[in-house]
Design a protein around this motif. Structure first.
Motif, short mmCIF file in Angstrom:
data_model
loop_
_atom_site.label_atom_id
_atom_site.label_comp_id
_atom_site.label_asym_id
_atom_site.label_seq_id
_atom_site.Cartn_x
_atom_site.Cartn_y
_atom_site.Cartn_z
N LEU B 32 -7.90 -29.31 23.54
CA LEU B 32 -8.99 -28.43 23.09
C LEU B 32 -9.92 -29.16 22.13
N LEU B 33 -9.35 -29.90 21.18
CA LEU B 33 -10.19 -30.53 20.16
C LEU B 33 -10.97 -31.71 20.72
N ASP B 36 -12.54 -29.66 24.82
CA ASP B 36 -12.96 -28.31 25.17
C ASP B 36 -13.09 -27.40 23.95
N ARG B 37 -13.98 -27.76 23.05
CA ARG B 37 -14.22 -26.93 21.85
C ARG B 37 -14.72 -25.55 22.26
N GLY B 39 -14.07 -23.90 24.94
CA GLY B 39 -12.92 -23.13 25.39
C GLY B 39 -12.11 -22.62 24.21
N ALA B 40 -12.00 -23.43 23.16
CA ALA B 40 -11.23 -23.02 21.98
C ALA B 40 -11.89 -21.81 21.32
N PHE B 41 -13.21 -21.84 21.20
CA PHE B 41 -13.92 -20.70 20.60
C PHE B 41 -13.77 -19.45 21.48
N THR B 42 -13.95 -19.64 22.80
CA THR B 42 -13.82 -18.51 23.72
C THR B 42 -12.43 -17.89 23.61
N LEU B 43 -11.40 -18.75 23.58
CA LEU B 43 -10.03 -18.26 23.51
C LEU B 43 -9.79 -17.53 22.20
N ALA B 44 -10.33 -18.10 21.09
CA ALA B 44 -10.14 -17.46 19.79
C ALA B 44 -10.74 -16.06 19.80
N ASP B 45 -11.94 -15.93 20.37
CA ASP B 45 -12.59 -14.61 20.41
C ASP B 45 -11.81 -13.65 21.31
#
Lengths: 198, 198
Positions: B32-33, B36-37, B39-45
């Motif tokens: 992710l880091l 795919d940042r 993707g990380a934001f999308t997943l967090a939301d």
């Protein structure tokens, strides 16, 4: 019937994790919603903060939330011994051996013309500058023992030709604890060619 | 050396996902880091919204963000045919067969005295009330074919004794597409005992 929209959205978002297919994503989503809401919130926060704050170390390009990572900033590390690896995970793998006291440079991948990855994408110019200007005594090429890793190591070695720096490559050979019978031919040939005085 | 604190925090948080050990969590975090940042934001939301909004359907206790889930709210489903399952995943599995037009009741687990899970934790009183008050014609016991699932089905069947409702249990037998040779003895015994006229 499919899931309700928010669950579907979560299942889709979980698919961005490596190795997570549709079925695992479903399982993860339901596990979190049914049994671990607390964990879901913690994970959401950790993801957001890490994705916002973690950057590359300005010296070695590994992932770090400070400008200079702990290894580069440590006065006890030998900065004249530079180990070149492909990814931050490789740094961790080498650190776990506790057998290396130098510093690292993380390429962030390997040369791969077919995917459009060239020397400029790996910051190789910056690396060469660093090696020549900082009086690095030894560069250890620790890229992966794959075709691309070897090619990358070869390219860096060529570029460093003429410097006074010693250039080395990590040894290829039989893994410790394995059995010769199960080692592939290429590795065995390398192990024989790289044999050392007893 | 370990990771920098934020990365370590992310790796630890990822461990809350089922089937994710320390090594997979590391791999996911770095993926992710590094790549795919977004993707990380999308997943967090997605995690945050789902964990906040998704609740249990008031009728069938499956997971849904609306008070009454789509299945319970649908006028085309037969509300007099009630299928009792252990988890929302089971609802999905049955829905995917497209062979069931009734409604569901999700227990959210099975009876397990050793873990302190009793009838009140599974909302069995609410279920019995619903069956008696809503003129349910048939209750299909579709708990898992495990010891706990069977015990739960047995308990519910006992509680429903005396109602005019027809009580059925999903068939046990050889799975379609399998070979008899590889089917376990218990299943085979069930398949023989439950044989039907050709």
């Amino acid at each position: 019937m499919s899931f309700s929209p928010l669950i579907q959205q979560l299942v889709t978002a979980l698919r961005c994790l490596p190795g997570v297919g549709p079925k695992s994503a479903q399982r993860m989503a339901f596990h979190l919603l049914e049994r671990d809401r607390e964990g879901a919130f913690t994970l959401a926060d950790a993801l957001k903060v890490a994705a916002q704050e973690v950057e590359q170390c300005r010296m070695c390009c590994t992932l770090s939330e400070s400008e200079i990572c702990d290894i580069c900033a440590s006065p006890s590390r030998e900065s004249s011994l530079l180990c070149i690896v492909e990814s931050p995970m490789d740094v961790l793998a080498i650190e776990q051996t506790s057998g290396f006291a130098g510093v690292y440079y993380v390429l962030g991948g390997h040369l791969s013309p077919i995917d459009g990855v060239g020397p400029e994408d790996l910051g190789i110019d910056f690396l060469i500058d660093r090696v020549t200007s900082e009086q690095v005594k030894e560069v250890i090429l620790a890229t992966n023992p794959t075709v691309e890793g070897e090619a990358t190591a070869h390219y860096i070695a060529e570029r460093l030709k003429g410097c006074e720096t010693r250039i080395t490559r990590i040894a290829h050979g039989v893994p410790v604890g394995g059995e010769l019978e199960y080692v592939d031919g290429g590795t065995l040939a390398h192990a024989l060619a790289g044999r050392r005085q007893w």
